[in-house]
Scaffold this motif. Structure first.
Motif, mmCIF file in Angstrom:
data_model
loop_
_atom_site.group_PDB
_atom_site.id
_atom_site.type_symbol
_atom_site.label_atom_id
_atom_site.label_comp_id
_atom_site.label_asym_id
_atom_site.label_seq_id
_atom_site.Cartn_x
_atom_site.Cartn_y
_atom_site.Cartn_z
ATOM 1 N N ARG A 1 16.236 -6.286 -22.393
ATOM 2 C CA ARG A 1 15.483 -7.081 -21.413
ATOM 3 C C ARG A 1 14.173 -7.600 -22.012
ATOM 4 O O ARG A 1 13.791 -8.754 -21.778
ATOM 5 N N GLU B 1 22.187 -0.410 -13.194
ATOM 6 C CA GLU B 1 21.989 -1.837 -13.500
ATOM 7 C C GLU B 1 22.116 -2.108 -14.996
ATOM 8 O O GLU B 1 21.442 -2.987 -15.542
ATOM 9 N N THR C 1 14.869 -17.942 -20.341
ATOM 10 C CA THR C 1 14.425 -16.770 -21.097
ATOM 11 C C THR C 1 15.043 -16.674 -22.494
ATOM 12 O O THR C 1 14.559 -15.933 -23.317
ATOM 13 N N ARG D 1 14.880 -10.312 -24.740
ATOM 14 C CA ARG D 1 15.292 -11.566 -24.097
ATOM 15 C C ARG D 1 14.120 -12.246 -23.400
ATOM 16 O O ARG D 1 14.040 -13.470 -23.361
ATOM 17 N N HIS D 2 13.225 -11.466 -22.862
ATOM 18 C CA HIS D 2 12.075 -12.011 -22.147
ATOM 19 C C HIS D 2 11.236 -12.927 -23.040
ATOM 20 O O HIS D 2 10.676 -13.918 -22.569
ATOM 21 N N LEU E 1 11.687 -5.821 -16.205
ATOM 22 C CA LEU E 1 11.952 -5.580 -17.622
ATOM 23 C C LEU E 1 12.292 -4.119 -17.880
ATOM 24 O O LEU E 1 12.983 -3.792 -18.855
ATOM 25 N N GLY F 1 14.091 -2.562 -15.776
ATOM 26 C CA GLY F 1 15.349 -2.381 -15.045
ATOM 27 C C GLY F 1 15.161 -1.777 -13.675
ATOM 28 O O GLY F 1 16.077 -1.165 -13.124
ATOM 29 N N ASP G 1 19.021 -0.727 -22.888
ATOM 30 C CA ASP G 1 19.012 -1.799 -21.889
ATOM 31 C C ASP G 1 17.615 -2.395 -21.736
ATOM 32 O O ASP G 1 17.457 -3.611 -21.600
ATOM 33 N N THR G 2 16.584 -1.544 -21.770
ATOM 34 C CA THR G 2 15.211 -2.030 -21.623
ATOM 35 C C THR G 2 14.793 -2.850 -22.834
ATOM 36 O O THR G 2 14.131 -3.892 -22.691
#
Length: 678
Positions: free
Chosen positions: A146, A258, A109, A149-150, A669, A671, A142-143
């Motif tokens: 994600r 998380e 990723t 990074r995806h 994605l 979380g 945080d989202t």
């Protein structure tokens, strides 16, 4: 897959227009409201008509006739007054969507070749327990991590710890001046698991204490802040104990959701490692800041910067639409607030938050010529490795946190918008316009409570408050929902439901399932609203299994896994559904409903792209809900398990597997974990 095809179509149209008409145009694409109108539509011919002085429909007809084959596009037709409507090749879409999903599971990723992006989020003042507003910040940040990074970005997660600020000073004053506790006593209390709750109440008491005598507040705060900044005496010792203990509490709270961090960038090191001194010299030398010699700010170093806020209004008259530009007038209170934000160094010599933030932003972009020292954070949540800045010896194993970032997302609430503009203005004044442009304020509005939720949390409301659509919270006054209390209540409610539905489950499995549902409910509730929306939190709304909620999306996955547990997919696993066979099944009236689900499943890339382009994770939450909704409609229409036609049964099962994979990925994605049972 949807984004791949639309990108291909956009490039083909732009290339054809360039070659045929000699015009360079950005081709916009829209999703038609009905499947009968195709999967993508472009209004580009209307824009082209202005340049060519021709009818849009005539241009559209020329392009449709001459465009040629575009891989994955079955045909392009003219619609309305000049729209170009594109229809995907359904068989090709089926084949490629399945292939793309399998490749997504295998690919790494993150790309080491890409430039670093920093996402700074959470950044709670370490003086009290985290509340629901802080949770919105952390979940948004945080989202975004994600999602970024995806798509292959290298993202570093930072959490700014304001351990030398006014809020920490207030708690220090509360302990040492109000409660008359020695430092050793504070150290003992700080070992308690809910020390952050104790400080929540103490901070509210300190606020009341200062309100009684503003002169006393100014004097005590000034003395305490100076001691903390210089790292001297009992004030500084207690400040470090308080801040470090509460940061530990915050990390444990966010770990329940998380959420993890890579670096805790502590404000104390900006001072002790002379980051601020270096930035101060830059600001003075460039003339960015000036010493005020008179008025309210005499003795302060300020940034003489004026923001021009323009409001555009449309005034419709009989035959005219014109724009009226006005400078928005600020209230006296706003002007006073903004003046305070422009103060970089107070008259007593202490540095404001905005001053230290300018130094921090310069470091993020590699423009300061200095770096922190780093050490592992000693009380990180179980299973996490968290690093923190330090003034002491550098750990040689520390990652290269000082590598310059190409862009920075600063997740900070909308009330700090002006302050963020001051920071950006400071970067520009120093000659770093690109860094200022790439310093992105990911703003968001407050989280309030519905009157019903406030009553459930045992807050006493006035009759007027009970009639309002939402009740605002205030950490200063001690009024609000602590994040851990909220999670405890959500988990208790979901556990009771899981125990009732699944008495056969082991106790540990029941708790894990309840935790996944509670976290999913909270995260989805906070993400489904756009960032500029004020959220009125309500337990009943968030935990509902119906409507646009996290549990509704999770239950769609559980339903699919229920089909798998029947074991019937084994019989169809080796049945290959060809492109031709899929194309036939996707044709006709019944095929349209299957096609809508397939397009929904294949549109995750489109939702991700939209979320990044607009910096709105709400697009991804909307995608997850719509895909879950589409699957539930499909599930009720088609008898998957009892289908007698082998090819169709295999197709339905494989479509179900594709939906599950995309929905699990979308929820991941966000979380959110999809439990096995609910």
């Amino acid at each position: 897959m949807y984004q791949t095809l639309t990108n291909r179509l956009r490039e083909a149209l732009a290339g054809h227009i360039r070659m045929k008409y000699g015009v360079e145009l950005a081709v916009a694409l829209e999703r038609p409201p009905k499947i009968a109108m195709g999967e993508a539509a472009s209004p580009v011919c209307f824009e082209l008509a202005k340049k060519l002085k021709k009818a849009p429909r005539l241009i559209a007809q020329e392009i449709a006739n001459e465009l040629g084959k575009v891989e994955g596009i079955a045909k392009v037709e003219v619609a309305g007054g000049g729209y170009l409507n594109a229809y995907f090749d359904r068989g090709v879409f089926w084949r490629n969507a399945n292939r793309e999903e399998k490749e997504a599971q295998r690919r790494d990723t993150e790309s080491a070749e890409k430039k670093k992006i920093i996402v700074e989020h959470t950044s709670i003042n370490p003086n009290k327990a985290a509340h629901i507003g802080h949770v919105r910040n952390a979940v948004l940040g945080d989202t975004m991590v994600r999602i970024l990074r995806h798509v292959g970005n290298r993202v570093q997660i930072q959490n700014y710890i304001d351990n030398t600020g006014v809020q920490v000073a207030d708690v220090v004053i509360g302990f040492l001046r109000m409660e008359k506790r020695p430092a050793v006593s504070v150290k003992t209390i700080a070992q308690e698991p809910r020390f952050d709750y104790y400080c929540w109440d103490l901070y509210a008491k300190a606020t009341h204490f200062f309100a009684e005598d503003k002169e006393r507040a100014t004097k005590l705060r000034g003395e305490t802040l100076r001691a903390i900044e210089e790292g001297k005496g009992e004030d500084a010792e207690v400040a470090q104990v308080v801040a470090d203990a509460i940061v530990g509490c915050h990390l444990r709270t966010m770990a329940r959701l998380e959420i993890e961090y890579e670096l805790l960038a502590r404000e104390s090191e900006i001072l002790h490692l002379h980051f601020w001194d270096a930035a101060f010299e830059m600001l003075k030398k460039s003339g960015t800041i000036q010493l005020a010699t008179g008025g309210k700010m005499a003795g302060c170093w300020i940034m003489p910067w004026r923001e021009e806020v323009k409001e555009v209004k449309e005034v419709k008259e009989v035959k005219e639409v014109r724009e009226v530009k006005e400078v928005k007038e600020k209230s006296a209170e706003e002007e006073e607030e903004n003046l305070q934000d422009k103060i970089i160094v107070r008259s007593n010599g202490t540095v404001t938050y905005v001053g230290k933030d300018i130094a921090y932003q310069l470091w993020k972009f590699g423009l300061l010529g200095k770096d922190f020292h780093y050490r592992k954070w000693p009380n990180a949540p179980e299973g996490q490795t968290v690093w923190a800045t330090t003034s002491e010896k550098d750990d040689p194993e520390a990652p290269n946190f000082g590598e310059p970032a190409s862009s920075v997302y600063n997740v900070i609430d909308a009330r700090q918008a002006y302050l963020q503009k001051v920071v950006a203005a400071g970067l520009r004044a120093l000659g770093h316009a690109e860094a200022a442009e790439q310093s992105i304020h990911l703003s968001y509005e407050i989280v309030a409570l519905t009157p019903r939720c406030a009553a459930e949390m045992a807050y006493e409301l006035t009759p007027e408050e009970a009639k309002k659509p939402y009740v605002e919270v205030s950490g200063r006054k001690g009024f609000g929902v602590k994040a851990d209390d909220l999670l405890d209540k959500l988990e208790a409610a979901t556990l009771a439901e899981v125990q009732q539905r699944h008495a056969e489950m082991k106790e540990e499995e029941q708790k894990l399932t309840a935790h996944a549902i509670a976290v999913g409910a909270l995260r989805f509730f906070l993400l489904k609203f756009t960032r500029n929306a004020i959220i009125a939190f309500d337990f009943k709304d968030a935990l509902s299994f119906e409507g646009e909620t996290g549990p509704y999306c999770q239950y769609a996955v559980v339903r699919i896994r229920g089909i798998r547990r029947k074991g019937v997919e084994a019989a169809a696993a080796n049945v290959e559904v060809s492109r031709e066979s899929a194309g036939q099944l996707l044709g006709g009236a019944e095929g349209d409903s299957l096609w809508e689900l397939l397009v929904a499943a294949g549109s995750l890339d489109y939702a991700v792209e939209a979320a990044i382009a607009t910096q709105e994770p709400a697009f991804l939450a909307k995608y997850a809900f719509q895909l879950a909704q589409a699957f539930n409609n499909f599930y009720h229409k088609h008898h998957i398990l009892s289908e007698t036609d082998e090819q169709k049964r295999a197709f339905l099962l494989q479509l179900t597997e594709l939906v599950e994979a995309q929905l699990v990925l979308a929820l991941g994605l966000l979380g959110i974990e999809a439990p096995e049972k609910m």
